[in-house]
Design a protein around this motif. Structure first.
Motif, PDB file in Angstrom:
ATOM      1  N   HIS A 124       0.813  -1.213   0.000  1.00  0.00           N
ATOM      2  CA  HIS A 124       0.000   0.000   0.000  1.00  0.00           C
ATOM      3  C   HIS A 124       0.850   1.268   0.000  1.00  0.00           C
ATOM      4  N   GLY A 125       2.173   1.106   0.072  1.00  0.00           N
ATOM      5  CA  GLY A 125       3.052   2.254  -0.077  1.00  0.00           C
ATOM      6  C   GLY A 125       3.436   2.930   1.209  1.00  0.00           C
ATOM      7  N   VAL A 126       4.502   2.435   1.846  1.00  0.00           N
ATOM      8  CA  VAL A 126       5.099   3.115   2.997  1.00  0.00           C
ATOM      9  C   VAL A 126       6.572   3.340   2.693  1.00  0.00           C
ATOM     10  N   ASP A 127       7.238   4.115   3.551  1.00  0.00           N
ATOM     11  CA  ASP A 127       8.589   4.557   3.214  1.00  0.00           C
ATOM     12  C   ASP A 127       9.657   4.187   4.239  1.00  0.00           C
ATOM     13  N   ALA A 128       9.272   3.766   5.434  1.00  0.00           N
ATOM     14  CA  ALA A 128      10.252   3.364   6.445  1.00  0.00           C
ATOM     15  C   ALA A 128       9.537   2.654   7.578  1.00  0.00           C
ATOM     16  N   TRP A 129      10.325   1.891   8.350  1.00  0.00           N
ATOM     17  CA  TRP A 129       9.803   1.148   9.494  1.00  0.00           C
ATOM     18  C   TRP A 129      10.564   1.554  10.751  1.00  0.00           C
ATOM     19  N   SER A 130       9.814   1.939  11.768  1.00  0.00           N
ATOM     20  CA  SER A 130      10.368   2.202  13.095  1.00  0.00           C
ATOM     21  C   SER A 130       9.967   1.014  13.969  1.00  0.00           C
ATOM     22  N   VAL A 131      10.968   0.324  14.506  1.00  0.00           N
ATOM     23  CA  VAL A 131      10.717  -0.969  15.154  1.00  0.00           C
ATOM     24  C   VAL A 131      10.897  -0.864  16.666  1.00  0.00           C
ATOM     25  N   GLN A 132       9.842  -1.247  17.387  1.00  0.00           N
ATOM     26  CA  GLN A 132       9.903  -1.305  18.836  1.00  0.00           C
ATOM     27  C   GLN A 132       9.411  -2.677  19.294  1.00  0.00           C
ATOM     28  N   ALA A 133       9.102  -2.809  20.576  1.00  0.00           N
ATOM     29  CA  ALA A 133       8.644  -4.095  21.104  1.00  0.00           C
ATOM     30  C   ALA A 133       7.614  -3.854  22.192  1.00  0.00           C
ATOM     31  N   GLY A 134       6.708  -4.818  22.342  1.00  0.00           N
ATOM     32  CA  GLY A 134       5.845  -4.858  23.508  1.00  0.00           C
ATOM     33  C   GLY A 134       4.527  -4.129  23.407  1.00  0.00           C
ATOM     34  N   PHE A 135       3.669  -4.433  24.362  1.00  0.00           N
ATOM     35  CA  PHE A 135       2.504  -3.653  24.745  1.00  0.00           C
ATOM     36  C   PHE A 135       2.890  -2.936  26.046  1.00  0.00           C
ATOM     37  N   HIS A 136       2.194  -1.859  26.374  1.00  0.00           N
ATOM     38  CA  HIS A 136       2.448  -1.227  27.671  1.00  0.00           C
ATOM     39  C   HIS A 136       2.202  -2.206  28.813  1.00  0.00           C
ATOM     40  N   GLU A 137       1.209  -3.071  28.647  1.00  0.00           N
ATOM     41  CA  GLU A 137       0.868  -4.005  29.713  1.00  0.00           C
ATOM     42  C   GLU A 137       1.561  -5.354  29.565  1.00  0.00           C
ATOM     43  N   ALA A 138       2.606  -5.422  28.744  1.00  0.00           N
ATOM     44  CA  ALA A 138       3.335  -6.678  28.544  1.00  0.00           C
ATOM     45  C   ALA A 138       3.861  -7.206  29.874  1.00  0.00           C
ATOM     46  N   PRO A 139       3.972  -8.517  30.020  1.00  0.00           N
ATOM     47  CA  PRO A 139       4.405  -9.094  31.294  1.00  0.00           C
ATOM     48  C   PRO A 139       5.881  -8.892  31.604  1.00  0.00           C
ATOM     49  N   ARG A 140       6.608  -8.268  30.708  1.00  0.00           N
ATOM     50  CA  ARG A 140       8.008  -7.941  30.986  1.00  0.00           C
ATOM     51  C   ARG A 140       8.256  -6.501  30.573  1.00  0.00           C
ATOM     52  N   PRO A 141       9.162  -5.789  31.267  1.00  0.00           N
ATOM     53  CA  PRO A 141       9.440  -4.394  30.903  1.00  0.00           C
ATOM     54  C   PRO A 141      10.154  -4.306  29.559  1.00  0.00           C
ATOM     55  N   VAL A 142       9.996  -3.179  28.894  1.00  0.00           N
ATOM     56  CA  VAL A 142      10.636  -2.993  27.592  1.00  0.00           C
ATOM     57  C   VAL A 142      11.554  -1.782  27.550  1.00  0.00           C
ATOM     58  N   ALA A 143      11.429  -0.862  28.493  1.00  0.00           N
ATOM     59  CA  ALA A 143      12.165   0.390  28.326  1.00  0.00           C
ATOM     60  C   ALA A 143      12.937   0.852  29.549  1.00  0.00           C
ATOM     61  N   ASN A 144      12.751   0.239  30.730  1.00  0.00           N
ATOM     62  CA  ASN A 144      13.426   0.786  31.895  1.00  0.00           C
ATOM     63  C   ASN A 144      14.819   0.177  32.072  1.00  0.00           C
ATOM     64  N   ALA A 145      15.453   0.525  33.172  1.00  0.00           N
ATOM     65  CA  ALA A 145      16.848   0.136  33.383  1.00  0.00           C
ATOM     66  C   ALA A 145      17.039  -1.367  33.558  1.00  0.00           C
ATOM     67  N   LEU A 146      15.963  -2.096  33.834  1.00  0.00           N
ATOM     68  CA  LEU A 146      16.081  -3.546  33.963  1.00  0.00           C
ATOM     69  C   LEU A 146      16.290  -4.218  32.607  1.00  0.00           C
ATOM     70  N   VAL A 147      15.997  -3.489  31.541  1.00  0.00           N
ATOM     71  CA  VAL A 147      16.146  -4.023  30.184  1.00  0.00           C
ATOM     72  C   VAL A 147      17.546  -3.691  29.686  1.00  0.00           C
ATOM     73  N   PRO A 148      18.328  -4.691  29.301  1.00  0.00           N
ATOM     74  CA  PRO A 148      19.678  -4.392  28.789  1.00  0.00           C
ATOM     75  C   PRO A 148      19.615  -3.487  27.568  1.00  0.00           C
ATOM     76  N   GLU A 149      20.561  -2.574  27.482  1.00  0.00           N
ATOM     77  CA  GLU A 149      20.581  -1.684  26.321  1.00  0.00           C
ATOM     78  C   GLU A 149      20.727  -2.507  25.040  1.00  0.00           C
ATOM     79  N   GLY A 150      19.938  -2.148  24.043  1.00  0.00           N
ATOM     80  CA  GLY A 150      19.981  -2.852  22.772  1.00  0.00           C
ATOM     81  C   GLY A 150      19.255  -4.180  22.757  1.00  0.00           C
ATOM     82  N   GLU A 151      18.453  -4.436  23.784  1.00  0.00           N
ATOM     83  CA  GLU A 151      17.778  -5.723  23.919  1.00  0.00           C
ATOM     84  C   GLU A 151      16.959  -6.088  22.686  1.00  0.00           C
ATOM     85  N   PHE A 152      16.383  -5.093  22.022  1.00  0.00           N
ATOM     86  CA  PHE A 152      15.444  -5.380  20.941  1.00  0.00           C
ATOM     87  C   PHE A 152      15.933  -4.974  19.558  1.00  0.00           C
ATOM     88  N   ILE A 153      17.196  -4.608  19.424  1.00  0.00           N
ATOM     89  CA  ILE A 153      17.665  -4.170  18.105  1.00  0.00           C
ATOM     90  C   ILE A 153      17.664  -5.321  17.099  1.00  0.00           C
TER      91      ILE A 153
END
Length: 693
Positions: A254-283
């Motif tokens: 349908h025509g897009v130009d780039a993808w920004s990739v993240q992970a999780g739902f806010h209510e996911a059973p594991r954290p995705v963004a705080n200090a408990l998550v190793p840097e680069g965990e989801f790259i």
């Protein structure tokens, strides 16, 4: 520091050229005025554009009318309205200010959990399916969207995009991640529909592709579109990366130009963004996405430092790199890289204090950049002093350092006096316990190497006579808080260690009253050069000739200080944490508190609220008592570590007030009873007072 030239190479998204690879990710920073763009918000984005960011993304441009409502999801109140033409001038102000400094601007179109077709209807929590709990604070969905309502939402997205284009916005981003509405359609976890908007990947993607088609219709094919997607939503029976790799080619039809990739739902059973998550965990998710697309891809979850940015680009994890909190901490990262001074980047310490506020609908704050919450005071370099003064600061901790930095940039002459042999104060101990602080200490060292008009007097005790001899016009006292101690039978036992003892050891001093073991530890630290890594290793030693903290450890204090200490020292130890409070975690915000407690439990740390220390025997037997039931327990330990934080410290300040009545007290020396002051409060106090002189 590495070579970061690759981060400075230009790239294009669609027909929009970007000057480098740095993207300021969209965040809802709660700087709007009833959904309208404010002066504060324009200033915030302009600072990042001026600092060299290639693409500034405006967070949460809301497509559904929220006027006069009280959303259950608090963050919605901080969104930029995009549902009416009245918002076009505000978007134009952001676009024009960022363009002036060479940055391009994307608007992230957003619909979280609550929606209405028009301002005449109630705002309801809506979802593709009502059998799944909605997002944080929202509860079960009140309404399952009909096909006709979906078509209305699609039209709202198209009109919002049109408004952004008319305002001069360069790129449209569709938020299809973190469990918000578009992601709830994409995910198998939350979409159980059996009509054309459910079922297989193509059906679950139809809401998104309809939105894309509508944006092309309202804006033309020339408007680039980025899709921000949670490549793994981390929810039970939800989308894994394998599902996303099937969805991406469908969407690209349908025509897009780039993808920004993240992970999780806010209510996911594991954290995705705080200090408990190793840097680069989801790259790695972004790298997987690159296997099915030729479009630019960039990861944008839990990336903080330049070394990780470099890895993303050089090792093919992404074509650009997205950061949010790091650009809150330092708007000038790209310019500092281009100038060859990466060591002067003011590092994000991943403390989540920004998110703590944002998540409950309060304006963004930052532990290391006080201008974020006090932008009305301006930047020191833009506000030279009307009268040049000599400012003497007692204490080289974060409050004193920030005051010195700000005052120096405004043209004042500054003298800092500190009894230690290095600047940083408690940050020097903090970086041993928490490696996220280490780059921040490096920043201060680099900053002070370049500041003009600043004299630093280390290994110098501040006295009234010394202050008089320096003949200051202004005096700031930032001595650090007084370490909270306890009095109990056995307090002087060899088994008992205080956080002051650890602080002294890190500073290269043998703590008062400590013997040969501590002398050996301090000697080893000095012989090795006092590196942070060595000291961190030493504190993790539970046995050996220089092990000052034993294997069986009781931490007294279940607030921020005690839990951070327990987390840092639980490897190869049996750790128990006690506190008289009913709930542990005083001083830890909403983002980190529960994940931190869960992590400690998972690591085997025993957590005992409502528990007081009664006695420590001369054989290492501690007596504990439940403060509610009176139940007593005995525990055999090797070390009792008092980690209760700090309290107000006014002794020296009170001693000099008669001679210097206008002196100011800063930092955690001002900590109110029962409160926890951290880096944020210290930096804030130093910034405000130095901007006022």
């Amino acid at each position: 520091m590495g070579n970061y030239d690759k981060l400075l190479e230009p790239i294009a998204i669609g027909g929009v050229s970007l000057r480098n690879r740095f993207v300021m990710l969209p965040m809802t920073i709660e700087k709007v005025d009833n959904y309208h763009v404010s002066d504060d918000l324009v200033d915030f984005y302009e600072q990042r554009a001026k600092g060299g960011v290639a693409l500034v993304e405006i967070g949460s441009c809301y497509v559904s009318d929220c006027f006069g409502t009280t959303p259950k999801y608090h963050t919605t109140t901080g969104a930029c309205g995009a549902w009416s033409d009245e918002f076009i001038p505000g978007f134009k102000r952001i676009a024009d200010s960022c363009h002036e400094h060479g940055a391009k601007v994307a608007a992230q179109l957003q619909l979280c959990y609550e929606w209405r077709a028009s301002g005449d209807e109630p705002l309801l929590s809506c979802a593709p399916s009502v059998d799944v709990m909605s997002g944080p604070f929202v509860g079960m969905p009140e309404h399952e969207l009909t096909v006709d309502e979906i078509k209305i939402i699609v039209s709202q997205y198209g009109q919002a995009a049109r408004r952004c284009k008319e305002a001069g916005i360069d790129i449209i981003e569709i938020h299809a991640g973190i469990g918000y509405m578009v992601m709830r359609f994409l995910s198998k976890y939350s979409n159980h529909r059996t009509d054309e908007y459910g079922g297989d990947e193509r059906g679950r993607a139809k809401f998104l592709t309809d939105i894309i088609d509508e944006i092309h219709r309202t804006c033309g094919k020339g408007m680039p579109i980025i899709v921000r997607i949670s490549a793994d939503d981390l929810m039970p029976d939800g989308n894994r990366i394998e599902d996303t790799l099937k969805i991406i080619p469908i969407v690209e039809e349908h025509g897009v130009d780039a993808w920004s990739v993240q992970a999780g739902f806010h209510e996911a059973p594991r954290p995705v963004a705080n200090a408990l998550v190793p840097e680069g965990e989801f790259i790695g998710l972004a790298k997987s996405v690159k296997t099915v697309t030729d479009l630019p891809v960039f990861p944008g979850t839990r990336i903080t430092g330049l070394e990780m940015c470099k890895k993303v680009i050089e090792e093919g994890y992404g074509d650009l790199v997205g950061m949010g909190r790091s650009f809150i901490a330092d708007p000038e990262i790209p310019n500092k890289v281009a100038a060859g001074t990466p060591e002067k980047v003011r590092a994000c310490i991943v403390c989540s204090r920004c998110l703590d506020n944002i998540f409950i609908g309060k304006p963004c704050q930052c532990s290391v950049n006080a201008n974020v919450m006090h932008s009305g005071l301006g930047l020191p370099e833009n506000h030279p002093a009307n009268q040049i003064k000599h400012l003497v600061i007692v204490g080289a901790g974060p409050a004193g350092l920030e005051a010195a930095r700000v005052a120096s940039l405004r043209g004042h002459r500054v003298t800092i006096v500190d009894h230690s042999d290095r600047i940083g104060g408690l940050l020097n101990m903090a970086q041993v316990l928490n490696d996220k602080v280490e780059n921040y200490v490096t920043y201060w060292q680099a900053e002070f190497d370049s500041l003009k008009n600043v004299t630093v007097m280390l290994k110098t005790e501040a006295t009234l006579e010394l202050l008089k001899s320096l003949n200051p016009d202004e005096v700031f006292v930032a001595p650090g808080g007084s370490v909270i101690d306890l009095d109990f039978p056995g307090r002087k036992s060899k088994y008992v260690v205080s956080s002051q003892d650890i602080k002294d050891m890190v500073a290269g001093k043998v703590p008062e009253g400590k013997g040969l073991l501590w002398r050996a530890a301090v000697k080893a630290i000095k012989a090795q050069g006092g590196t942070v890594g060595f000291m961190r290793m030493g504190l993790n030693m539970a046995a050996g000739p220089t092990a000052v903290i034993g294997k069986r450890l009781l931490v007294v204090g279940g607030g921020f200080a005690g839990l951070e200490t327990a987390a840092a020292m639980c490897s190869n130890r049996e750790v128990t944490v006690i506190d008289t409070a009913k709930k542990l975690g005083n001083g830890i915000g909403i983002i980190d508190k529960n994940p931190e407690l869960r992590k400690l439990k998972k690591l085997g740390v025993r957590l005992l609220p409502l528990t007081e220390l009664v006695e420590v025997s001369n054989k290492g037997i501690v007596t504990l008592r439940n403060v509610e039931t009176g139940e007593v327990e005995e525990l055999e330990v090797d070390t009792v570590l008092l980690s209760l934080g700090v309290q107000a410290n006014t002794d020296f300040f009170n001693n000099i007030k008669e001679w210097f009545p206008e002196a100011k007290l800063l930092g955690d020396a001002t900590t109110p009873s029962g409160k926890v002051y951290r880096t944020l409060e210290a930096i804030e106090g130093g910034f405000i007072q130095a901007m006022a002189i």
